[in-house]
Design an enzyme around this catalytic site. Structure first.
Site, mmCIF file in Angstrom:
data_model
loop_
_atom_site.group_PDB
_atom_site.id
_atom_site.type_symbol
_atom_site.label_atom_id
_atom_site.label_comp_id
_atom_site.label_asym_id
_atom_site.label_seq_id
_atom_site.Cartn_x
_atom_site.Cartn_y
_atom_site.Cartn_z
ATOM 1 N N LYS A 134 8.849 -16.721 -11.005
ATOM 2 C CA LYS A 134 8.144 -15.539 -11.508
ATOM 3 C C LYS A 134 6.899 -15.981 -12.293
ATOM 4 O O LYS A 134 7.004 -16.858 -13.167
ATOM 5 C CB LYS A 134 9.085 -14.737 -12.412
ATOM 6 N N PHE B 267 -4.736 2.626 15.094
ATOM 7 C CA PHE B 267 -5.079 3.609 14.068
ATOM 8 C C PHE B 267 -6.273 3.083 13.288
ATOM 9 O O PHE B 267 -6.536 1.872 13.282
ATOM 10 C CB PHE B 267 -3.897 3.835 13.113
ATOM 11 N N LYS C 215 -13.451 0.063 16.210
ATOM 12 C CA LYS C 215 -12.129 -0.580 16.304
ATOM 13 C C LYS C 215 -11.588 -0.512 17.730
ATOM 14 O O LYS C 215 -10.934 -1.448 18.199
ATOM 15 C CB LYS C 215 -11.148 0.071 15.304
ATOM 16 N N ASP D 280 -4.180 -6.496 4.973
ATOM 17 C CA ASP D 280 -5.233 -7.329 5.564
ATOM 18 C C ASP D 280 -5.260 -8.715 4.914
ATOM 19 O O ASP D 280 -5.736 -9.681 5.497
ATOM 20 C CB ASP D 280 -6.604 -6.660 5.371
ATOM 21 N N ASN E 204 0.845 -1.197 0.000
ATOM 22 C CA ASN E 204 0.000 0.000 0.000
ATOM 23 C C ASN E 204 0.876 1.242 0.000
ATOM 24 O O ASN E 204 2.094 1.144 -0.019
ATOM 25 C CB ASN E 204 -0.956 -0.024 1.197
ATOM 26 N N LYS F 204 -10.941 -4.171 19.169
ATOM 27 C CA LYS F 204 -9.517 -4.533 19.286
ATOM 28 C C LYS F 204 -8.955 -4.219 20.671
ATOM 29 O O LYS F 204 -7.748 -4.306 20.878
ATOM 30 C CB LYS F 204 -8.716 -3.836 18.184
HETATM 31 O O1 PMT Z 1 2.717 6.195 6.509
HETATM 32 P P1 PMT Z 1 2.064 7.474 6.032
HETATM 33 O O2 PMT Z 1 2.202 7.688 4.556
HETATM 34 O O3 PMT Z 1 2.498 8.662 6.844
HETATM 35 O O4 PMT Z 1 0.484 7.313 6.268
HETATM 36 C C1 PMT Z 1 -0.034 7.202 7.550
HETATM 37 C C2 PMT Z 1 -1.208 6.225 7.607
HETATM 38 C C3 PMT Z 1 -2.365 6.744 6.774
HETATM 39 C C4 PMT Z 1 -0.777 4.839 7.101
HETATM 40 C C5 PMT Z 1 -1.590 6.117 9.141
HETATM 41 O O5 PMT Z 1 -1.997 7.368 9.595
HETATM 42 C C6 PMT Z 1 -2.701 5.095 9.352
HETATM 43 O O6 PMT Z 1 -3.876 5.371 9.180
HETATM 44 N N1 PMT Z 1 -2.314 3.860 9.750
HETATM 45 C C7 PMT Z 1 -3.231 2.711 9.893
HETATM 46 C C8 PMT Z 1 -3.463 2.096 8.543
HETATM 47 C C9 PMT Z 1 -4.378 0.872 8.633
HETATM 48 O O7 PMT Z 1 -3.965 -0.198 8.343
HETATM 49 O O8 PMT Z 1 -5.574 1.149 9.112
HETATM 50 P P2 PMT Z 1 -6.782 0.021 9.255
HETATM 51 O O9 PMT Z 1 -8.004 0.814 9.610
HETATM 52 O O10 PMT Z 1 -6.828 -0.835 8.047
HETATM 53 O O11 PMT Z 1 -6.298 -0.859 10.480
HETATM 54 C C10 PMT Z 1 -6.687 -0.584 11.817
HETATM 55 C C11 PMT Z 1 -5.583 -0.902 12.764
HETATM 56 O O12 PMT Z 1 -5.308 -2.303 12.737
HETATM 57 C C12 PMT Z 1 -4.270 -0.205 12.522
HETATM 58 O O13 PMT Z 1 -3.734 0.198 13.759
HETATM 59 C C13 PMT Z 1 -3.409 -1.271 11.865
HETATM 60 O O14 PMT Z 1 -2.016 -1.083 12.180
HETATM 61 C C14 PMT Z 1 -3.942 -2.531 12.538
HETATM 62 N N2 PMT Z 1 -3.795 -3.751 11.751
HETATM 63 C C15 PMT Z 1 -4.460 -3.915 10.560
HETATM 64 C C16 PMT Z 1 -4.350 -5.125 9.896
HETATM 65 C C17 PMT Z 1 -3.553 -6.157 10.433
HETATM 66 N N3 PMT Z 1 -3.415 -7.330 9.812
HETATM 67 N N4 PMT Z 1 -2.929 -5.957 11.596
HETATM 68 C C18 PMT Z 1 -3.025 -4.796 12.262
HETATM 69 O O15 PMT Z 1 -2.429 -4.617 13.334
#
Ligand code: PMT
Length: 403
Positions: free
Chosen positions: A289, A323, A337, A279, A210, A341
């Site tokens: 490849k 986040f 969340k 995810d 991403n 979580k």
């Molecule tokens: O890196 P930058 O370019 O500065 O951008 C910052 C950002 C937009 C990436 C950051 O501010 C942000 O939003 N980070 C979280 C991105 C994310 O994966 O969000 P989500 O809503 O999909 O996930 C929710 C939370 O679960 C997050 O804390 C994520 O780290 C966590 N997660 C998600 C999937 C997974 N398999 N494991 C996780 O721990």
């Protein structure tokens, strides 16, 4: 604190006099160092009268052979005798010199010998500020752990409008106050912060990933370090330098991030999951490849482990900040969340638009708190948003310690 105030060339140099006055008012001693260009804009006498100290303007004092000899090491003495270096205004030229370690005048030479915190407030024409070279220098200085007080938008001396105007002296004085007051209030805390994207390999040359640049997570690491915390930074592949002082664990995939986070959880008192973790990952990683032999190709994906939720189940007394990257229903999703979580706080940002979120220099977030409250942090540079998030985190830690 004993502060060195470096004043460099620019029309905003006159504002440094007001800054010197505010710093004195805060109870600090102020030693002013002026570059040659600064003296084109304002007289040293102004600062000498305000601070009651002789202003340093030259690397060598040629008034007598003895003076020349003692002045040849004065920059080392000044660096050792002071606690904080503030450079305001910092010109594009000075930013470039500091970022590259050039030492051709008193200020840049003293800077290299200085070990304490450095606060830099740039000011220049908007096009010079936006130039890739200046921005690269700013990133390099941030990566060194320096505190950048971003220039404001406004009408500039050259008649244009845009970013480049020196931040107001009160704003710079506030930044100094933050450093002096909260320099070590998080000492003893260990922050485990995740940042950047993950890459999920499809075959030896391709992966799913991403747009996360790591800027938000690295800014959080910098802000936690500023307040004396130890920082373990678990980072996906990014193109920026980590802040000085962070222990960096580089990972590539979500599975590697899970291992790094769970393997270091014991050491952490606070976990902030800012990384954009995939995810889903390809169900099978091809050993060779993948050939372009078919008109269409379907990929089978399987979910990765949710690291945040895993930490949530095993967090013990740790403070857990998640986040949420959303394209709609920011508050509802953040609150969902937080509950699902088992977080203590969720930082929600809108993504997919322009100017905030992924890759951007700025962000705008909503903090969802366990109390059900929401705190809006309006659009600001990521480092400023990070400082506010760390500040809220510090307050939660403080409340917990008191109770
Ligand atoms: O890196 P930058 O370019 O500065 O951008 C910052 C950002 C937009 C990436 C950051 O501010 C942000 O939003 N980070 C979280 C991105 C994310 O994966 O969000 P989500 O809503 O999909 O996930 C929710 C939370 O679960 C997050 O804390 C994520 O780290 C966590 N997660 C998600 C999937 C997974 N398999 N494991 C996780 O721990």
């Amino acid at each position: 604190m004993r502060i060195v105030l470096g004043v460099t060339g620019g029309i905003a140099a006159y504002k440094a006099a007001e800054l010197a006055r505010l710093l004195l008012q805060q109870g600090h001693t102020v030693q002013v160092v002026m570059t040659r260009s600064a003296r084109e804009f304002i007289q040293p006498l102004t600062f000498a009268a305000l601070t009651g100290r002789k202003v340093i303007t030259e690397l060598f004092d040629h008034s007598s052979p003895e003076a020349t000899l003692s002045s040849s090491v004065e920059h080392i003495g000044v660096a050792q005798e002071h606690d904080l270096l503030v450079i305001a205004p910092a010109s594009a030229n000075t930013l470039a010199k500091l970022a590259h370690g050039l030492a051709d005048d008193f200020l840049s030479t003293m800077y290299l010998a200085f070990r304490g915190p450095v606060v830099i407030a740039p000011a220049m024409n908007n096009v010079m500020w936006e130039h890739a070279a200046t921005q690269a220098n700013v990133s390099a200085l941030r990566a060194l752990g320096h505190i950048l007080v971003e220039p404001a938008d406004g009408y500039l001396a050259c008649g244009t409008y845009g970013p480049g105007r020196l931040a107001e002296p009160a704003v710079i004085a506030d930044a100094v106050e933050r450093v002096t007051k909260s320099g070590s209030d998080l000492a003893g805390q260990t922050f485990l912060i995740t940042a950047g994207p993950t890459q999920e390999p499809l075959d030896p040359v391709r992966y799913l990933s991403n747009r996360s640049s790591g800027k938000m997570g690295y800014a959080l690491a910098e802000a936690a370090l500023e307040r004396g915390a130890k920082v373990i930074l678990v980072s996906g592949p990014v193109a920026i330098r980590p802040p000085r002082g962070a222990e960096v664990i580089s990972i590539r995939t979500a599975a590697e991030m899970l291992d790094a986070v769970m393997g270091n959880l014991e050491r952490a008192s606070v976990v902030i999951k800012c990384a954009a973790v995939a995810d889903f990952k390809p169900a099978v990683e091809s050993a060779q490849k993948i050939k372009k032999s078919q008109a269409r190709l379907s990929l089978e994906l399987e979910p990765t482990v949710d690291i945040l939720a895993t930490v949530g189940k095993n967090k013990g007394n740790r403070l857990l900040v998640g986040f949420a990257a959303e394209t709609q229903n920011l508050r509802e999703e953040a609150h969902r969340k937080l509950t699902v979580k088992n977080c203590d706080m969720v930082v929600a940002n809108l993504v997919g638009g322009s100017g905030t979120g992924f890759e951007a220099e700025n962000n705008a977030v909503v903090l969802a708190m366990q109390s059900g409250e929401f705190v809006e942090l309006p659009k600001a540079p990521k480092i400023e948003i990070a400082r506010q998030i760390i500040d809220v985190t510090a307050k939660i830690i403080d409340r917990r310690m008191r109770s």
